[in-house]
Every structure is written in structure tokens, then in C-alpha cells.
Motif scaffolding. Structure first.
Motif, PDB file in Angstrom:
ATOM      1  N   THR A  39       0.813  -1.195   0.077  1.00  0.00           N
ATOM      2  CA  THR A  39       0.024   0.163  -0.140  1.00  0.00           C
ATOM      3  C   THR A  39       0.827   1.343   0.052  1.00  0.00           C
ATOM      4  OG1 THR A  39      -1.677  -1.209   1.496  1.00  0.00           O
ATOM      5  CG2 THR A  39      -2.037   1.110   1.076  1.00  0.00           C
ATOM      6  N   ILE A  40       1.795   1.361   0.653  1.00  0.00           N
ATOM      7  CA  ILE A  40       2.637   2.440   1.040  1.00  0.00           C
ATOM      8  C   ILE A  40       3.648   2.644  -0.626  1.00  0.00           C
ATOM      9  CG2 ILE A  40       4.965   1.589   1.781  1.00  0.00           C
ATOM     10  CD1 ILE A  40       4.795   3.979   3.988  1.00  0.00           C
ATOM     11  N   TRP A  41       3.784   1.578  -1.104  1.00  0.00           N
ATOM     12  CA  TRP A  41       4.449   1.720  -2.212  1.00  0.00           C
ATOM     13  C   TRP A  41       3.480   2.451  -3.257  1.00  0.00           C
ATOM     14  CZ3 TRP A  41       9.012   0.674  -5.086  1.00  0.00           C
ATOM     15  CH2 TRP A  41       8.993   0.503  -6.322  1.00  0.00           C
ATOM     16  N   TYR A  42       2.404   1.816  -3.535  1.00  0.00           N
ATOM     17  CA  TYR A  42       1.441   2.282  -4.270  1.00  0.00           C
ATOM     18  C   TYR A  42       0.892   3.794  -3.936  1.00  0.00           C
ATOM     19  CZ  TYR A  42      -3.177   2.843  -6.627  1.00  0.00           C
ATOM     20  OH  TYR A  42      -4.022   3.361  -7.675  1.00  0.00           O
ATOM     21  N   GLU A  43       0.782   3.986  -2.926  1.00  0.00           N
ATOM     22  CA  GLU A  43       0.220   5.320  -2.674  1.00  0.00           C
ATOM     23  C   GLU A  43       1.234   6.538  -2.610  1.00  0.00           C
ATOM     24  OE1 GLU A  43      -2.721   6.290  -2.405  1.00  0.00           O
ATOM     25  OE2 GLU A  43      -3.693   4.382  -2.245  1.00  0.00           O
ATOM     26  N   SER A  44       2.522   6.165  -2.433  1.00  0.00           N
ATOM     27  CA  SER A  44       3.692   6.787  -2.791  1.00  0.00           C
ATOM     28  C   SER A  44       3.839   7.256  -4.076  1.00  0.00           C
ATOM     29  CB  SER A  44       5.049   6.381  -2.349  1.00  0.00           C
ATOM     30  OG  SER A  44       4.967   6.238  -0.781  1.00  0.00           O
TER      31      SER A  44
END
Length: 139
Positions: free
Chosen positions: A27-32
Motif C-alpha cells: 500500500t505504501i508503495w502504491y500510494e507513494s
């Protein structure tokens, strides 16, 4: 996949459950990426803001991983403050807010981080995020 594997290893002490850790990192990869931010920067910001705690609440009321202030739910959301403890919502809002501040400050990370934290003009917070950012860089 190499990034995910490396981060799974680095984050295991802070998030011991494999599935929770994997979902968080994906999720952090995607949102970043969605916000055009360096994922290591966002990892550093989360480390400084909440210590990777989903239910963190600051003395001034900021909530979740990225310590988003509740008023933002009315500005960029549906006014549901409880969603600030939802991982994807919190990371999406936090990344969008940081992106907005970076754009406002014409790419000046020091000033954008100061705005994000409400400590504009003081070096402690930007310096802490930059130091944490280096810990999460993928080499």
C-alpha cells in the motif's frame, strides 16, 4: 519484488505479522507512487510521525500512520474521521497532503516537511525525516 523483499526484512521488528507487513508495504508503495513521491521518503515520514503504528494519535489529534489531522477528511475526503485509522486512506491522504505541500513550495522538501508537520522554520522535523529516509533507501 526485490524492494518488497528487502523492506519485508527491514520492517519485520516493527510489524511482526507477515501478512500485515506485506499489505502495508504494498500500500505504501502504491500510494507513494500515485502521489509522485519517493517511497523511501514516505517510509521515513511514517517512521518519524507514528513509528509505524496504525492507531497513533498525537497530542494535537493527528491520526494514523502519517498523522493526518482530522480536518483533512472534510477537505479531501467524506468527513469520516474514523477512516484516518484505515491504512490505505491514511496513506493516501498523507501522500496527497505532502505532494500538495511540495508543489506549494516548488519542490523544496525542507519547507514542505515543515508545512506537513506544522513546524515550518524549525529544522528538527525535516532533519529527522531526512535521516529516517536514508534508513529506508533501497540499494
Amino acid at each position: 519484488l526485490r524492494w518488497l523483499g528487502a523492506m519485508m526484512f527491514r520492517l519485520r521488528r516493527r510489524k511482526p505479522d507477515f501478512d500485515t507487513r506485506k499489505e502495508f508495504l504494498q500500500t505504501i508503495w502504491y500510494e507513494s507512487r500515485r502521489a509522485g513521491l519517493d517511497v523511501s521518503l514516505v517510509m521515513g515520514l511514517v517512521q518519524v510521525e507514528s513509528g509505524f503504528r496504525k492507531y497513533a494519535v498525537s497530542p494535537v489529534g493527528a491520526r494514523g500512520y502519517m498523522q493526518v489531522m482530522p480536518f483533512w477528511t472534510g477537505v479531501i475526503g467524506d468527513h469520516d474521521r474514523s477512516k484516518l485509522f484505515h491504512m490505505q486512506t491514511n496513506l493516501r491522504y498523507g501522500c496527497a497532503i505532502l505532494r500538495m505541500y511540495l508543489d506549494m513550495e516548488r519542490g523544496d522538501l525542507y519547507l514542505a516537511l515543515g508545512r506537513y508537520n506544522g513546524s515550518r522554520g524549525r529544522a528538527e522535523y525535516p532533519n529527522a525525516v531526512r535521516a529516517a529516509w536514508r534508513q529506508w533507501e533501497f540499494r
